[in-house]
Scaffold this active site. Structure first.
Site, PDB file in Angstrom:
ATOM      1  N   LYS A 141       0.852  -1.209   0.000  1.00  0.00           N
ATOM      2  CA  LYS A 141       0.000   0.000   0.000  1.00  0.00           C
ATOM      3  C   LYS A 141       0.881   1.249   0.000  1.00  0.00           C
ATOM      4  O   LYS A 141       0.663   2.181  -0.763  1.00  0.00           O
ATOM      5  CB  LYS A 141      -0.879  -0.010   1.234  1.00  0.00           C
ATOM      6  CG  LYS A 141      -1.477   1.342   1.591  1.00  0.00           C
ATOM      7  CD  LYS A 141      -2.362   1.327   2.806  1.00  0.00           C
ATOM      8  CE  LYS A 141      -1.664   1.487   4.105  1.00  0.00           C
ATOM      9  NZ  LYS A 141      -1.344   2.874   4.496  1.00  0.00           N
ATOM     10  N   ASN A 142       1.924   1.244   0.836  1.00  0.00           N
ATOM     11  CA  ASN A 142       2.724   2.468   1.025  1.00  0.00           C
ATOM     12  C   ASN A 142       3.730   2.700  -0.084  1.00  0.00           C
ATOM     13  O   ASN A 142       4.443   3.702  -0.088  1.00  0.00           O
ATOM     14  CB  ASN A 142       3.403   2.449   2.394  1.00  0.00           C
ATOM     15  CG  ASN A 142       2.370   2.613   3.502  1.00  0.00           C
ATOM     16  OD1 ASN A 142       1.203   2.900   3.232  1.00  0.00           O
ATOM     17  ND2 ASN A 142       2.779   2.379   4.741  1.00  0.00           N
TER      18      ASN A 142
HETATM   19  C1  EPZ Z   1       4.507   6.873   6.025  1.00  0.00           C
HETATM   20  O1  EPZ Z   1       3.759   7.943   6.605  1.00  0.00           O
HETATM   21  C2  EPZ Z   1       3.564   5.675   6.047  1.00  0.00           C
HETATM   22  N1  EPZ Z   1       2.400   5.981   5.226  1.00  0.00           N
HETATM   23  C3  EPZ Z   1       3.129   5.370   7.486  1.00  0.00           C
HETATM   24  O2  EPZ Z   1       2.322   4.180   7.445  1.00  0.00           O
HETATM   25  C4  EPZ Z   1       4.375   5.089   8.327  1.00  0.00           C
HETATM   26  O3  EPZ Z   1       3.983   4.908   9.682  1.00  0.00           O
HETATM   27  C5  EPZ Z   1       5.353   6.274   8.225  1.00  0.00           C
HETATM   28  O4  EPZ Z   1       5.655   6.550   6.836  1.00  0.00           O
HETATM   29  C6  EPZ Z   1       6.655   5.997   8.951  1.00  0.00           C
HETATM   30  O5  EPZ Z   1       7.250   4.855   8.429  1.00  0.00           O
HETATM   31  C7  EPZ Z   1       2.521   5.940   3.872  1.00  0.00           C
HETATM   32  O6  EPZ Z   1       3.592   5.683   3.341  1.00  0.00           O
HETATM   33  C8  EPZ Z   1       1.290   6.240   3.089  1.00  0.00           C
HETATM   34  P1  EPZ Z   1       6.670  10.351   7.869  1.00  0.00           P
HETATM   35  P2  EPZ Z   1       4.329   9.471   6.519  1.00  0.00           P
HETATM   36  O7  EPZ Z   1       6.531  11.574   7.056  1.00  0.00           O
HETATM   37  O8  EPZ Z   1       5.012   9.682   5.218  1.00  0.00           O
HETATM   38  C9  EPZ Z   1       7.256  13.559  11.236  1.00  0.00           C
HETATM   39  C10 EPZ Z   1       0.408   2.857   7.731  1.00  0.00           C
HETATM   40  O9  EPZ Z   1       0.001   2.281   8.754  1.00  0.00           O
HETATM   41  N2  EPZ Z   1       7.089  14.529  10.160  1.00  0.00           N
HETATM   42  O10 EPZ Z   1       7.892   9.495   7.710  1.00  0.00           O
HETATM   43  O11 EPZ Z   1       3.236  10.365   6.909  1.00  0.00           O
HETATM   44  C11 EPZ Z   1       5.918  12.941  11.621  1.00  0.00           C
HETATM   45  O12 EPZ Z   1       5.252  13.793  12.537  1.00  0.00           O
HETATM   46  C12 EPZ Z   1       0.935   4.281   7.812  1.00  0.00           C
HETATM   47  O13 EPZ Z   1       0.465   2.308   6.597  1.00  0.00           O
HETATM   48  C13 EPZ Z   1       7.360  15.861  10.407  1.00  0.00           C
HETATM   49  O14 EPZ Z   1       7.737  16.231  11.514  1.00  0.00           O
HETATM   50  O15 EPZ Z   1       5.414   9.404   7.689  1.00  0.00           O
HETATM   51  C14 EPZ Z   1       6.308  11.640  12.244  1.00  0.00           C
HETATM   52  O16 EPZ Z   1       6.694  11.870  13.598  1.00  0.00           O
HETATM   53  C15 EPZ Z   1       0.713   4.862   9.199  1.00  0.00           C
HETATM   54  N3  EPZ Z   1       7.197  16.767   9.418  1.00  0.00           N
HETATM   55  C16 EPZ Z   1       7.544  11.249  11.450  1.00  0.00           C
HETATM   56  O17 EPZ Z   1       8.010  12.436  10.798  1.00  0.00           O
HETATM   57  C17 EPZ Z   1       6.791  16.399   8.151  1.00  0.00           C
HETATM   58  O18 EPZ Z   1       6.681  17.266   7.265  1.00  0.00           O
HETATM   59  C18 EPZ Z   1       7.275  10.188  10.400  1.00  0.00           C
HETATM   60  O19 EPZ Z   1       6.480  10.776   9.413  1.00  0.00           O
HETATM   61  C19 EPZ Z   1       6.521  15.035   7.919  1.00  0.00           C
HETATM   62  C20 EPZ Z   1       6.680  14.117   8.922  1.00  0.00           C
END
Ligand code: EPZ
Length: 430
Positions: free
Chosen positions: A21-22
């Site tokens: 999915k991701n």
């Molecule tokens: C992706 O989300 C996945 N989703 C998530 O899976 C997964 O948990 C996550 O990566 C971490 O591996 C998809 O790929 C669609 P991030 P994403 O940006 O891209 C902080 C599932 O269950 N952050 O790596 O949203 C954020 O707050 C889902 O399939 C910022 O601070 O994750 C978090 O603490 C849930 N500023 C951390 O980074 C930003 O601009 C990880 O976020 C972006 C993120």
């Protein structure tokens, strides 16, 4: 959706994993970078993918299903840069469209997206990257409005290796001539799968430790691409075999993408056998493996998306365990539900302390995000009696095509039903 799981059955057999999915979500978003036909294969049939396909159609793409899991995406009518709020709010990954639509059309507008309630989920790193590439972005009335200023390649450092921000910058930079460099990018397999698609479309991408180089092109063309297997779903089924006991083989997965999980299961004393495209786990079920320490970190660390499932497993381990969640600031909502099933869990900030129990007790539990739903289902496999899992918002289906059906085929006693209205009211009251 309501799942009723009758615990105590061991699992035996094989399960074949769908596409990730991701990976599919950013790959679909990347199709807006060209009007040509892009064919994606091994696309999983899950809720979030259906929402992303609807989003593509809403901005002018024509999406045709050629075969199960095979989609042709091309531009059907003139693209527009403002998808409908109703769809955007259903899916956090819809934010990935902001940059690609802006770089294609000169503008885009998206409300802050929705998604799992696992934390604040800011987008500051996405915006930092797009602004470095020359986009003018401002928030107006709850929307992010992006306009293409003097677009240019750039050097961008990510304070945190955000998966989404890395993907957003990659896709946008792919259409900006010149070399963009992202330092401290996410290194997830799904990010590398997107890089492979962008290379096929005509961008130049080079990955070295701690840096990702994108050579943008004036235009990008169509291609054919196969989505990588879903490592999180593969891991979910391996943990299911570990918790329930039995002998489960997960086919069409890439063991390399599961190293953190496989070494952890081995460390707990479970039998794990890796093959080229499959992994087998053999277990004697609850109490037959030790507790341990799990720390959810960015890839290649232990995946946060398997942290809830591991909490279910460690609830019935021998001895104590510690789980530290470093990716999301509030991804322990499933702990309260597991505790209602008899798990001994103490939370201190981003750390959960567990004392393994001999068994859990079936009761009614509620799902509030896709991986918590999977975790509660796994816990039900080893709970005495019936565990009734109330999933009002169909979170489980957002990430799993048929979790109940696959577990049933492995031997679980599990029934999936639609929710009666009165049951929905009941959970609101709780
Ligand atoms: C992706 O989300 C996945 N989703 C998530 O899976 C997964 O948990 C996550 O990566 C971490 O591996 C998809 O790929 C669609 P991030 P994403 O940006 O891209 C902080 C599932 O269950 N952050 O790596 O949203 C954020 O707050 C889902 O399939 C910022 O601070 O994750 C978090 O603490 C849930 N500023 C951390 O980074 C930003 O601009 C990880 O976020 C972006 C993120």
């Amino acid at each position: 959706m309501k799942l009723t799981v009758y615990g105590g059955r061991r699992l035996f057999g094989e399960v074949t994993v769908d596409g990730a999915k991701n990976a599919a979500l950013p790959l679909l978003a990347a199709t807006v970078l060209t009007d040509d036909e892009v064919i994606l294969e091994n696309v999983p049939d899950v809720g979030d993918v259906r929402t992303m396909i609807a989003l593509l159609e809403s901005v002018g793409k024509r999406v045709s299903a050629l075969d199960p899991g095979v989609y042709s995406i091309r531009t059907g009518r003139e693209l527009v840069g403002i998808p409908p709020d109703s769809l955007v709010r259903k899916l956090r990954a819809s934010f990935l469209l902001l940059g690609p639509l802006m770089v294609r059309l000169g503008y885009s507008q998206l409300p802050l997206p929705g998604g799992c309630p696992i934390g604040v989920r800011p987008v500051d790193l996405h915006l930092k990257g797009l602004r470095a590439l020359g986009a003018q972005i401002e928030s107006r009335g709850g929307f992010w409005c992006a306009a293409a200023g003097q677009l240019r390649s750039a050097e961008i450092h990510l304070d945190y290796p955000s998966v989404g921000a890395t993907e957003q910058i990659m896709m946008t930079a792919a259409l900006i001539p010149g070399r963009t460099v992202i330092s401290n990018p996410a290194q997830d397999p799904e990010v590398h799968d997107l890089a492979r698609l962008l290379i096929k479309m005509g961008a130049g991408i080079m990955i070295e430790p701690g840096r990702l180089h994108i050579e943008g092109a004036k235009t990008l063309s169509g291609t054919v691409h196969t989505v990588i297997p879903d490592r999180i779903n593969a891991g979910t089924f391996l943990i299911a075999g570990a918790i329930a006991g039995g002998d489960v083989t997960v086919r069409r997965c890439q063991p390399l993408h599961l190293e953190a999980l496989l070494s952890k299961l081995d460390e707990l004393g479970l039998t794990v056998q890796e093959h080229v495209e499959s992994v087998r786990v053999i277990s004697d079920g609850p109490g037959s493996f030790a507790g341990g320490r799990v720390e959810a970190r960015p890839y290649p660390g232990f995946p946060t998306d398997l942290q809830p499932q591991m909490m279910a497993l460690l609830s019935v381990a021998r001895g104590s365990s510690v789980i530290k969640e470093t990716v999301w600031e509030s991804r322990f909502a499933h702990a309260a539900e597991l505790a209602r099933m008899g798990a001994q869990i103490r939370l201190e900030g981003a750390t959960a302390y567990l004392e393994g129990v001999r068994g859990l007790v079936g009761t009614q539990v509620c799902v509030n995000d896709v991986r918590a739903g999977a975790a509660l289902t796994l816990a039900g496999l080893v709970a005495d009696g019936a565990t009734v899992i109330i999933d009002r918002d169909e979170h489980i289906r957002r990430g799993y095509r048929d979790l109940a059906g696959e577990l049933h085929r492995l031997g679980a006693a599990i029934i999936e039903e639609t929710l009666e209205e009165k049951e929905v009211v009941g959970t609101e009251a709780r």
